[in-house]
Motif scaffolding. Structure first.
Motif, PDB file in Angstrom:
ATOM      1  N   ALA A 132     -14.907 -20.981  26.293  1.00  0.00           N
ATOM      2  CA  ALA A 132     -14.261 -19.960  25.866  1.00  0.00           C
ATOM      3  C   ALA A 132     -13.803 -19.782  24.416  1.00  0.00           C
ATOM      4  O   ALA A 132     -13.973 -18.754  23.634  1.00  0.00           O
ATOM      5  CB  ALA A 132     -12.922 -19.729  26.575  1.00  0.00           C
ATOM      6  N   ALA A 133     -13.265 -20.877  23.755  1.00  0.00           N
ATOM      7  CA  ALA A 133     -13.095 -20.775  22.338  1.00  0.00           C
ATOM      8  C   ALA A 133     -14.262 -20.760  21.627  1.00  0.00           C
ATOM      9  O   ALA A 133     -14.228 -19.846  20.459  1.00  0.00           O
ATOM     10  CB  ALA A 133     -12.319 -22.084  21.960  1.00  0.00           C
ATOM     11  N   ALA A 134     -15.430 -21.308  21.741  1.00  0.00           N
ATOM     12  CA  ALA A 134     -16.558 -21.219  21.100  1.00  0.00           C
ATOM     13  C   ALA A 134     -17.077 -19.619  20.907  1.00  0.00           C
ATOM     14  O   ALA A 134     -17.298 -19.073  19.990  1.00  0.00           O
ATOM     15  CB  ALA A 134     -17.610 -22.052  21.594  1.00  0.00           C
ATOM     16  N   TRP A 135     -17.089 -19.055  21.962  1.00  0.00           N
ATOM     17  CA  TRP A 135     -17.553 -17.556  22.036  1.00  0.00           C
ATOM     18  C   TRP A 135     -16.449 -16.654  21.395  1.00  0.00           C
ATOM     19  O   TRP A 135     -16.951 -15.886  20.575  1.00  0.00           O
ATOM     20  CB  TRP A 135     -17.688 -17.291  23.468  1.00  0.00           C
ATOM     21  N   LEU A 136     -15.211 -16.891  21.604  1.00  0.00           N
ATOM     22  CA  LEU A 136     -14.232 -16.026  20.971  1.00  0.00           C
ATOM     23  C   LEU A 136     -13.869 -16.329  19.463  1.00  0.00           C
ATOM     24  O   LEU A 136     -13.975 -15.278  18.826  1.00  0.00           O
ATOM     25  CB  LEU A 136     -12.893 -16.249  21.685  1.00  0.00           C
ATOM     26  N   ALA A 137     -14.463 -17.538  19.034  1.00  0.00           N
ATOM     27  CA  ALA A 137     -14.083 -17.665  17.676  1.00  0.00           C
ATOM     28  C   ALA A 137     -15.486 -17.470  16.999  1.00  0.00           C
ATOM     29  O   ALA A 137     -15.340 -17.498  15.593  1.00  0.00           O
ATOM     30  CB  ALA A 137     -13.776 -18.964  17.121  1.00  0.00           C
ATOM     31  N   GLY A 138     -16.680 -17.541  17.725  1.00  0.00           N
ATOM     32  CA  GLY A 138     -17.853 -17.210  17.131  1.00  0.00           C
ATOM     33  C   GLY A 138     -18.518 -18.445  16.466  1.00  0.00           C
ATOM     34  O   GLY A 138     -19.385 -18.391  15.530  1.00  0.00           O
ATOM     35  N   GLY A 139     -18.194 -19.692  16.968  1.00  0.00           N
ATOM     36  CA  GLY A 139     -18.920 -20.901  16.510  1.00  0.00           C
ATOM     37  C   GLY A 139     -19.412 -21.607  17.337  1.00  0.00           C
ATOM     38  O   GLY A 139     -19.137 -21.774  18.564  1.00  0.00           O
ATOM     39  N   GLN A 140     -20.527 -22.434  17.209  1.00  0.00           N
ATOM     40  CA  GLN A 140     -21.384 -23.162  18.089  1.00  0.00           C
ATOM     41  C   GLN A 140     -20.508 -24.802  18.193  1.00  0.00           C
ATOM     42  O   GLN A 140     -20.317 -25.240  17.325  1.00  0.00           O
ATOM     43  CB  GLN A 140     -22.622 -23.396  17.758  1.00  0.00           C
ATOM     44  N   MET A 141     -20.430 -25.065  19.231  1.00  0.00           N
ATOM     45  CA  MET A 141     -19.898 -26.418  19.683  1.00  0.00           C
ATOM     46  C   MET A 141     -21.043 -27.377  20.174  1.00  0.00           C
ATOM     47  O   MET A 141     -21.999 -26.743  20.834  1.00  0.00           O
ATOM     48  CB  MET A 141     -18.644 -26.340  20.572  1.00  0.00           C
ATOM     49  N   LEU A 158      -6.088 -18.389  17.936  1.00  0.00           N
ATOM     50  CA  LEU A 158      -6.427 -18.271  19.044  1.00  0.00           C
ATOM     51  C   LEU A 158      -5.529 -19.288  20.194  1.00  0.00           C
ATOM     52  O   LEU A 158      -4.928 -19.073  21.115  1.00  0.00           O
ATOM     53  CB  LEU A 158      -7.869 -18.336  19.295  1.00  0.00           C
ATOM     54  N   CYS A 159      -5.785 -20.692  19.662  1.00  0.00           N
ATOM     55  CA  CYS A 159      -5.246 -21.779  20.519  1.00  0.00           C
ATOM     56  C   CYS A 159      -3.566 -21.657  20.500  1.00  0.00           C
ATOM     57  O   CYS A 159      -3.046 -21.734  21.731  1.00  0.00           O
ATOM     58  CB  CYS A 159      -5.715 -22.762  20.041  1.00  0.00           C
ATOM     59  N   GLY A 160      -3.096 -20.976  19.493  1.00  0.00           N
ATOM     60  CA  GLY A 160      -1.799 -20.987  19.374  1.00  0.00           C
ATOM     61  C   GLY A 160      -1.112 -19.958  20.200  1.00  0.00           C
ATOM     62  O   GLY A 160      -0.370 -20.001  21.034  1.00  0.00           O
ATOM     63  N   ALA A 161      -1.892 -18.720  20.342  1.00  0.00           N
ATOM     64  CA  ALA A 161      -1.708 -17.614  20.999  1.00  0.00           C
ATOM     65  C   ALA A 161      -1.861 -17.804  22.504  1.00  0.00           C
ATOM     66  O   ALA A 161      -1.012 -17.457  23.467  1.00  0.00           O
ATOM     67  CB  ALA A 161      -2.590 -16.303  20.611  1.00  0.00           C
ATOM     68  N   THR A 162      -2.759 -18.613  22.791  1.00  0.00           N
ATOM     69  CA  THR A 162      -2.915 -19.103  24.440  1.00  0.00           C
ATOM     70  C   THR A 162      -2.006 -20.174  24.668  1.00  0.00           C
ATOM     71  O   THR A 162      -1.446 -19.722  25.876  1.00  0.00           O
ATOM     72  CB  THR A 162      -4.449 -19.909  24.341  1.00  0.00           C
ATOM     73  N   GLY A 163      -1.339 -20.926  24.117  1.00  0.00           N
ATOM     74  CA  GLY A 163      -0.122 -21.708  24.530  1.00  0.00           C
ATOM     75  C   GLY A 163       0.824 -20.793  24.613  1.00  0.00           C
ATOM     76  O   GLY A 163       1.725 -21.019  25.693  1.00  0.00           O
ATOM     77  N   ASN A 164       1.185 -19.761  23.757  1.00  0.00           N
ATOM     78  CA  ASN A 164       2.361 -18.914  24.159  1.00  0.00           C
ATOM     79  C   ASN A 164       2.098 -18.149  25.216  1.00  0.00           C
ATOM     80  O   ASN A 164       2.948 -18.023  26.076  1.00  0.00           O
ATOM     81  CB  ASN A 164       2.534 -18.144  22.776  1.00  0.00           C
ATOM     82  N   TRP A 165       0.899 -17.643  25.294  1.00  0.00           N
ATOM     83  CA  TRP A 165       0.940 -16.771  26.715  1.00  0.00           C
ATOM     84  C   TRP A 165       1.011 -17.649  28.033  1.00  0.00           C
ATOM     85  O   TRP A 165       1.266 -17.124  28.905  1.00  0.00           O
ATOM     86  CB  TRP A 165      -0.563 -16.074  26.732  1.00  0.00           C
TER      87      TRP A 165
END
Length: 316
Positions: free
Chosen positions: A250-259, A293-300
């Protein structure tokens, strides 16, 4: 201790303390205590030469039940138990520390301090960082931050909200055991099997919750939610781990980087499945987006899990 107000207030205060102060390094930390006990147990198991696989499964049951019982007993002390409960809840969350460490490594990379970035990143991952170039360091940082968002925050918060500090520390004990023993090396293959399998089971629901909340947070941040929603499940299922791929994809697609790709563990190269948009390296902007994104995910996650699971706990 189990009033509805306390069920909500303890997790809320714990999340706030974690956000402001991060890991309580200057105070006695339960993970360090558990780690010492596990080292003593491992040494005893090896000395008496009992079957290591059986010893590992016994350890999972013994330490998880003991942790739950000890924390439940302490938090049941009149008046003082609430304070103890807040501390155990706070100590079990790691979003603040994760975000701080991620920003530190990102800042070192931005300044071109490769050697320092490798040293800082090596404290967050089990893989070898000594030979990684800038692109490899950024990719490794993205992978570990997105994966640990679940392991270090959402999953503990899930068990805290549903079962209280005792249940949280039963989970944290298994997670600690897995981080120490859960390697497929000759030394830990048998001893760590029970911890690895139990950790997979306990993290199964939280990992999928993390990915879905991340999609929600990404949409709120204006990221490519449509591409992530269409592709993250397929990518997650490529991973050997039943759970790690969900927040990572989910993070890879949202942030636009390949893992994924070639990764060195204990001197051996392992080809990990590719997640996210093909051929998109992690640059300064994408790492910043990921951390946000990860900070916002933690808050939500806190806003969603504490009241909903707290209500379930109060009812049942």
């Amino acid at each position: 201790m189990d009033s509805f107000i306390t069920i909500i207030i303890i997790p809320v205060i714990a999340v706030a303390l974690d956000s402001v102060f991060g890991d309580p390094k200057s105070l006695p930390h339960p993970v360090r205590f558990i780690g010492k006990l596990l080292e003593l147990y491992e040494g005893s198991a090896r000395r008496v030469r009992i079957p290591l696989r059986a010893a590992g499964w016994v350890a999972v049951f013994l330490f998880a039940v003991s942790a739950w019982g000890a924390v439940a007993y302490l938090t049941a002390i009149p008046y003082l138990g609430v304070v103890i409960g807040v501390y155990f809840a706070y100590a079990g969350l790691a979003l603040g520390c994760l975000m701080k460490d991620a920003r530190t490594v990102a800042r070192l990379l931005d300044y071109g301090s490769m050697a320092e970035a490798r040293r800082e990143l090596a404290m967050l991952v089990s893989r070898d960082t000594g030979t990684l170039d800038e692109a490899g360091l950024r990719r490794t940082l993205a992978e570990t931050v997105s994966e640990n968002l679940n392991d270090g925050f959402v999953a503990p918060l899930f068990y805290l909200s549903l079962f209280g500090p005792g249940g949280m520390w039963a989970y944290k004990t298994v997670s600690t055991m897995d981080s120490m023993w859960g390697y497929r090396t000759e030394r830990y293959r048998d001893l760590g099997r029970g911890a690895a399998k139990t950790d997979d089971l306990l993290a199964w629901i939280p990992a999928r919750i993390t990915a879905r909340i991340m999609l929600f947070a990404g949409r709120r941040l204006g990221l490519d939610h449509a591409a992530a929603k269409a592709n993250y499940k397929g990518d997650a299922l490529k991973m050997e781990s039943p759970n790690a791929g969900w927040p990572m994809a989910a993070a890879a697609w949202l942030a636009g980087g390949q893992m994924g790709g070639p990764t060195v563990y204990f001197g051996k190269i392992k080809d990990k499945p590719l997640l996210g948009p093909t051929g998109q390296d992690w640059d300064k902007g994408k790492i910043r987006t990921l951390i946000r994104l990860c900070g916002a995910t933690g808050n939500w996650a806190a806003w969603m899990l504490i009241p909903s699971l707290g209500l379930v706990r109060w009812i049942f």
